[in-house]
Design an enzyme around this catalytic site. Structure first.
Site, PDB file in Angstrom:
ATOM      1  N   ASP A  23     -34.261  21.727  19.234  1.00 24.05           N
ATOM      2  CA  ASP A  23     -33.982  22.987  19.805  1.00 24.05           C
ATOM      3  C   ASP A  23     -34.921  23.373  20.896  1.00 24.05           C
ATOM      4  OD1 ASP A  23     -33.193  25.423  20.723  1.00 24.05           O
ATOM      5  OD2 ASP A  23     -32.892  26.374  18.469  1.00 24.05           O
ATOM      6  N   LYS A  87     -37.540  28.255  30.171  1.00 23.82           N
ATOM      7  CA  LYS A  87     -36.146  27.731  30.070  1.00 23.82           C
ATOM      8  C   LYS A  87     -35.468  28.494  30.978  1.00 23.82           C
ATOM      9  CE  LYS A  87     -32.653  26.961  26.623  1.00 23.82           C
ATOM     10  NZ  LYS A  87     -32.344  27.062  25.285  1.00 23.82           N
ATOM     11  N   GLU A 187     -25.714  24.242  22.179  1.00 22.03           N
ATOM     12  CA  GLU A 187     -26.139  24.793  21.174  1.00 22.03           C
ATOM     13  C   GLU A 187     -24.979  25.363  20.013  1.00 22.03           C
ATOM     14  OE1 GLU A 187     -28.734  27.945  23.082  1.00 22.03           O
ATOM     15  OE2 GLU A 187     -30.332  26.172  23.702  1.00 22.03           O
ATOM     16  N   ASP A 211     -24.719  34.125  19.444  1.00 21.87           N
ATOM     17  CA  ASP A 211     -26.029  33.797  19.285  1.00 21.87           C
ATOM     18  C   ASP A 211     -26.917  34.978  19.819  1.00 21.87           C
ATOM     19  OD1 ASP A 211     -28.731  32.705  19.795  1.00 21.87           O
ATOM     20  OD2 ASP A 211     -27.894  30.644  20.343  1.00 21.87           O
TER      21      ASP A 211
END
Ligand code: AMP
Length: 630
Positions: A23, A87, A187, A211
């Protein structure tokens, strides 16, 4: 994850290496595997430490990088050398991120607004791909240290909303870190897998994955049918997360004392301490009614804050964060609308991200969907655990799952020298889409033959030809300049659509193929067996063909270069080049791979000095690209 493999050189059985699930998060990253004994996914951690590695990179004065907790210490004191949230920059141009430029405390280069961003630290420039690769390298090393075995294969997760270039950037970061990225997985799909959803053959359901991490929020609506995960919609806010909760707590404390944030930020040390205490308060309130800071006394500070000031009740906290939670619920409603569903259609809700530990968050989500949420798996680890399950499936350990909706043989196309270039490897789950760019081999080449093959052998002549078509009408350009994007798309019905498009001119052509048509199970098996039996000779042939193609290409390019740039080249250089070319030509004729490689290198050595002097873009393009048969 122990996997039995066949040593393709000797034909003997061997213990293959681990495939890990990664992850790669905005705030934290981690690695998980399937435990070889319990067969359950576990997050890797060294004794007594957390499985989470902060996604932060610090560069010292010599440009040496440190990653994780060590780097995190420099966030406040050396913001210009400490990179967080890399990211957010993946696959982005400066234009894409300029509205949030203030968010980054380090230097994001803004000179060429349309090309991909770079980050400047000292006098070094780093692409987000390189930055992410530092994190991945650290994760790889950790995993190797813990597992005491090399780790070279991984499944990496990305947000469902990542576009192709962001996915490709993630894949490239993995490659740069020395990882063979077997699959990029969404994800929310990974999180669902960690709850065992979709692992049963006839499991059909619609899932909402909520999330809420440290800095980002997203919600995805997924539909699972026959082991296929389809993303129906996604929504969210890439600048909303638990860090905002911390900020609101600090604002609350300052307000109580009649202080402003500007005043606080004059005292960097205090600002950092307060942030840590605010986070501690928030976490404490996930299982308590009141937070009181009593552990140690607060460092002396110019704002005269004392430990007595740092108190917070759950009621006050909930009131502070209510507007942010409401925002996430609006996103859930929007995601449902986009998926053309209502809350009643959602069978399961999966919670992901550390901030879903906040009870008010869980309650709000549960109330909105009118259902209990799934939160039994550690929300920080759930995505990595799911990635490990996907890795296990790819390793072939989960046979039942493998039977479903996968490509039985690899699909690819013919490149120069009759080589098979695999776009969709065998055992890929469908639906799937893969694109790759190719270029021309000859100057002025106006057509390109796209031949689609199925099979595991390195030479297309040993595989099965499925379809062929010509992309015509490419406008005349020097070799290497046209950019032909070939896309392989397999839909849920197993239909393969191959599209080829020349990006500069927009010329496009496509064809539909049924990949499994006419192949019995026994034939598929035979093709796989053949690929193992011939693996060694195939590898040798491929290496020779590749070396030969490269050698021939360099000969052509050099010849062209010499005629065009004679004025830049001295007599001695011309002579040395002619000799090196002759030697390479001989090696090519002799079909000796090693000799070809040596002579190619030698020719490169000879031409490098003047090539550098006179290199033009068209030729550099021709030397780089991959070529398809004309
Ligand atoms: P992630 O990005 O998923 O790693 O989530 C990190 C975020 O979760 C940070 O903002 C943490 O402060 C937050 N977090 C972690 N544990 C808790 C907890 N027990 N209660 C509330 N928030 C938490």
């Amino acid at each position: 994850m122990a996997k039995i493999g066949i040593n393709i050189a000797t034909g003997s059985l061997q213990q293959a290496e681990m495939i890990v699930g990664i992850d790669l998060g905005t705030t934290n990253s981690l690695v998980a595997i399937i435990h070889p004994e319990t067969k359950k996914p576990v997050a890797l951690k060294e004794h007594g430490t957390s499985s989470l590695v902060p996604s932060i990179i610090h560069f010292d004065d010599y440009g040496n990088a440190s990653v994780g907790e060590e780097a995190k210490q420099y966030l406040e004191t050396e913001p210009q050398n400490t990179i967080f949230s890399a990211k957010r920059l993946m696959g982005k141009s400066y234009n894409d991120v300029k509205n949030n430029a203030n968010f980054f405390t380090y230097k994001v280069i803004d000179d060429n607004t349309d090309s991909l961003v770079k980050v400047q630290v000292g006098n070094q420039f780093y692409s987000p791909i390189e930055l992410s690769s530092f994190i991945l390298k650290e994760l790889k090393q950790r995993a190797e240290h813990i597992l005491k075995t090399p780790v070279t294969k991984a499944v990496i997760t990305v947000p469902a909303y990542f576009n192709d270039s962001q996915r490709q950037a993630t894949r490239d970061a993995g490659k740069l870190a020395g990882l063979d990225v077997l699959r990029i997985v969404n994800e929310p799909t990974a999180a669902s897998l960690a709850y065992g959803l979709g692992l049963e053959k006839d499991d059909e359901r619609t899932i909402a994955v909520y999330d809420l991490g440290g800095g980002t929020f997203d919600v995805s609506i997924l539909k699972i049918t026959n082991g296929i995960f389809e993303v129906l919609s996604t929504n969210g806010d890439t600048y909303l997360g638990g860090d905002d909760f911390d900020r609101l707590i600090i604002q609350h404390w300052l307000q109580e004392k009649g202080l402003t944030e500007e005043e606080l930020h004059k005292d960097k040390q205090l600002a950092q301490t307060l942030r840590l205490i605010a986070e501690e308060a928030k976490k404490h309130l996930s299982s308590n009614e009141v937070f009181e800071y009593t552990l140690t006394s607060l460092i002396p500070n110019s704002l005269h804050l004392t430990t007595n000031d740092l108190r917070l009740s759950i009621t006050d906290f909930n009131a502070l964060i209510a507007p942010l939670i409401d925002k996430t619920i609006t996103s859930c409603a929007d995601a449902l609308k986009d998926a053309e569903l209502t809350t009643a259609d959602i069978d399961t809700i999966v919670m992901v991200g550390g901030s879903t530990r906040v009870p008010a968050v869980r309650n709000a989500v549960s109330a909105f969907f009118g259902k209990e949420v799934n939160d039994s798996v550690n929300p920080d680890e759930v995505v990595a655990l799911g990635a490990a399950i996907q890795a296990d499936v790819l390793a072939g350990n989960n046979k039942d799952f493998l039977l479903l909706d996968i490509t039985p043989l690899s699909l690819g196309l013919e490149t120069m020298g009759g080589l098979m270039d695999v776009l969709i490897p065998r055992n890929s789950k469908i639906p799937t889409k893969v694109g790759r760019q190719y270029t021309t081999y000859k100057d002025g080449q106006s057509g390109m033959r796209i031949s689609v093959f199925q099979g595991e052998r390195d030479l297309v002549k040993d595989n099965r030809r499925l379809a062929e078509f010509n992309l015509t009408g490419i406008p005349g350009m020097p070799a290497g300049l046209p950019k032909v994007e070939v896309n392989f798309l397999i839909n849920a019905d197993g239909i393969l659509v191959v599209t080829a498009k020349e990006l500069r001119s927009g010329v496009e052509q496509s064809i539909e193929v049924k990949p499994q048509y006419g192949l019995t199970d026994a034939e598929v098996e035979q093709m796989l067996l053949d690929s193992i039996t011939h693996a060694k000779s195939d590898i040798q042939t491929r290496a020779l063909v590749e070396a030969r193609t490269e050698g021939e290409q360099i000969l052509t390019v050099t010849e062209k270069f010499l005629t065009k740039n004679a004025q830049h080249i001295s007599k001695d250089e011309m002579l040395a080049t002619a000799q090196a070319m002759q030697a390479l030509q001989l090696a090519v004729t002799m079909e000796d791979k090693n000799l070809i490689q040596t002579k190619t290198e030698e020719l490169n050595e000879v031409t490098r000095p003047f090539a550098e002097r006179a290199m033009d873009a068209a030729i550099s393009g021709a030397m780089k690209g991959k070529n398809i048969m004309e």
